[in-house]
Design a protein around this motif. Structure first.
Motif, PDB file in Angstrom:
ATOM      1  N   LYS A 179     -19.526 -22.977   1.771  1.00 19.99           N
ATOM      2  CA  LYS A 179     -18.358 -22.150   2.081  1.00 19.99           C
ATOM      3  C   LYS A 179     -17.170 -22.980   2.534  1.00 19.99           C
ATOM      4  N   TRP A 228     -25.177 -21.304   3.143  1.00 15.84           N
ATOM      5  CA  TRP A 228     -23.886 -20.868   2.620  1.00 15.84           C
ATOM      6  C   TRP A 228     -22.758 -21.198   3.598  1.00 15.84           C
ATOM      7  N   ARG A 263     -31.488 -11.056   7.876  1.00 19.08           N
ATOM      8  CA  ARG A 263     -30.525 -10.901   6.792  1.00 19.08           C
ATOM      9  C   ARG A 263     -31.018  -9.884   5.768  1.00 19.08           C
ATOM     10  N   ASP A 264     -30.070  -9.183   5.141  1.00 21.04           N
ATOM     11  CA  ASP A 264     -30.400  -8.387   3.976  1.00 21.04           C
ATOM     12  C   ASP A 264     -30.703  -9.364   2.836  1.00 21.04           C
ATOM     13  N   ASP A 302     -31.006  -9.302  -0.428  1.00 21.02           N
ATOM     14  CA  ASP A 302     -30.174  -9.304  -1.626  1.00 21.02           C
ATOM     15  C   ASP A 302     -28.777  -9.847  -1.323  1.00 21.02           C
ATOM     16  N   GLU A 303     -28.228  -9.465  -0.183  1.00 24.88           N
ATOM     17  CA  GLU A 303     -26.916  -9.980   0.218  1.00 24.88           C
ATOM     18  C   GLU A 303     -26.958 -11.483   0.413  1.00 24.88           C
ATOM     19  N   LEU A 304     -28.033 -11.951   1.051  1.00 26.78           N
ATOM     20  CA  LEU A 304     -28.165 -13.382   1.290  1.00 26.78           C
ATOM     21  C   LEU A 304     -28.328 -14.148  -0.011  1.00 26.78           C
ATOM     22  N   ALA A 329     -27.203 -13.384  -2.877  1.00 28.51           N
ATOM     23  CA  ALA A 329     -25.900 -13.413  -3.553  1.00 28.51           C
ATOM     24  C   ALA A 329     -25.019 -14.511  -2.960  1.00 28.51           C
ATOM     25  N   GLU A 330     -25.036 -14.661  -1.636  1.00 28.19           N
ATOM     26  CA  GLU A 330     -24.271 -15.722  -0.993  1.00 28.19           C
ATOM     27  C   GLU A 330     -24.754 -17.099  -1.440  1.00 28.19           C
ATOM     28  N   SER A 337     -26.355 -17.876  -4.144  1.00 27.31           N
ATOM     29  CA  SER A 337     -26.033 -18.097  -5.552  1.00 27.31           C
ATOM     30  C   SER A 337     -24.567 -18.514  -5.701  1.00 27.31           C
TER      31      SER A 337
END
Length: 253
Positions: free
Chosen positions: A63, A86, A107-108, A110-112, A114-115, A117
């Motif tokens: 990030k 991330w 953490r969720d 799927d959200e994690l 995505a981050e 990725s």
């Protein structure tokens, strides 16, 4: 202090002599965490890697990684990049006694993913073929469910920290952290370094060829850390009982 330094040098050399006398080699690798931009401390690390002809695998935070860092590393022959989460942010509950982790249980998933990725894509764009598709979890902690999903997003490799780990082809561990983190952050000292390497090198007399991972954090180093690296690499990077394979070859993919 001088006595502790001399004892460290003597015993490290004796361990490596033991391997050389039996036509064996200890494999070493070097991981450094939290890189985001060029700094004088990073310059010193790169100089060490170049002078001693060993790879430096930098765990970069996607990030906040800068184009300036990519430009700085572009022509460095021994600098490689791993993915350090991330954003290096803790999501665990310290008030409940939970240890810090970005890739932890709160953490969720799927959200994690995505981050992570998106972080992988950013590092590939910034660093090109210097990027190794491997995850270094911030604070060296990762929930099992997240770990098992990493290959789905093209991150087959993993590196955490442990004094003991049963070797896996996909997981390349770090074993000796040269920093003392509690209270004042500083070099662990020559006696602690001697004992930690003694443990790892003694294990490798009787086990397979798991690479012995040196762990550093250039942004937190004091002069003692840099002195250690000079002394350690002067011996371990040039001894016939030691081998420093290229970092890319250690990880799958």
């Amino acid at each position: 202090m001088t006595t502790d330094l001399q004892r460290f040098q003597r015993e490290l050399t004796r361990h490596l002599d033991w391997f050389a006398e039996r036509n064996r080699k200890v494999r070493f690798w070097w991981r450094d965490d939290d890189a985001i931009e060029p700094t004088p401390a990073l310059d010193r690390m790169l100089d060490l890697a170049n002078r001693h002809n060993v790879d430096l695998a930098l765990a970069v935070i996607p990030k906040t990684a800068t184009e300036a860092l990519a430009e700085r590393l572009a022509t460095e022959p021994h600098a490689l990049v791993l993915q350090h989460g991330w954003q290096h942010k803790n999501f665990q509950r310290k008030d409940l006694g939970e240890k810090a982790a970005e890739l932890g249980s709160r953490r969720d998933p799927d959200e994690l993913m995505a981050e992570l990725s998106a972080g992988k894509a950013r590092l590939e764009t910034l660093f090109g073929d210097k990027f190794i598709p491997a995850m270094v979890p911030p604070w060296n902690r990762i929930a099992p469910g997240i770990r098992h999903r990493l290959p789905e997003i093209g991150l087959p490799g993993l590196s955490t920290f442990t004094w003991y780990h049963f070797p896996k082809a996909s997981q390349v561990q770090s074993h000796v952290d040269i920093l003392k983190w509690k209270k004042q952050v500083r070099f662990i000292g020559w006696e602690s370094a001697r004992l930690r390497f003694d443990l790892q090198l003694t294990r490798r007399r009787n086990t397979g060829g798991e690479p012995l991972g040196l762990l550093t954090h250039h942004l937190a180093h004091d002069e003692g850390c840099f002195e250690f690296l000079e002394v350690f690499l002067k011996i371990a990077a040039h001894h016939e009982g030691a081998d420093w394979p290229r970092a890319k070859g250690l990880f799958p993919g």
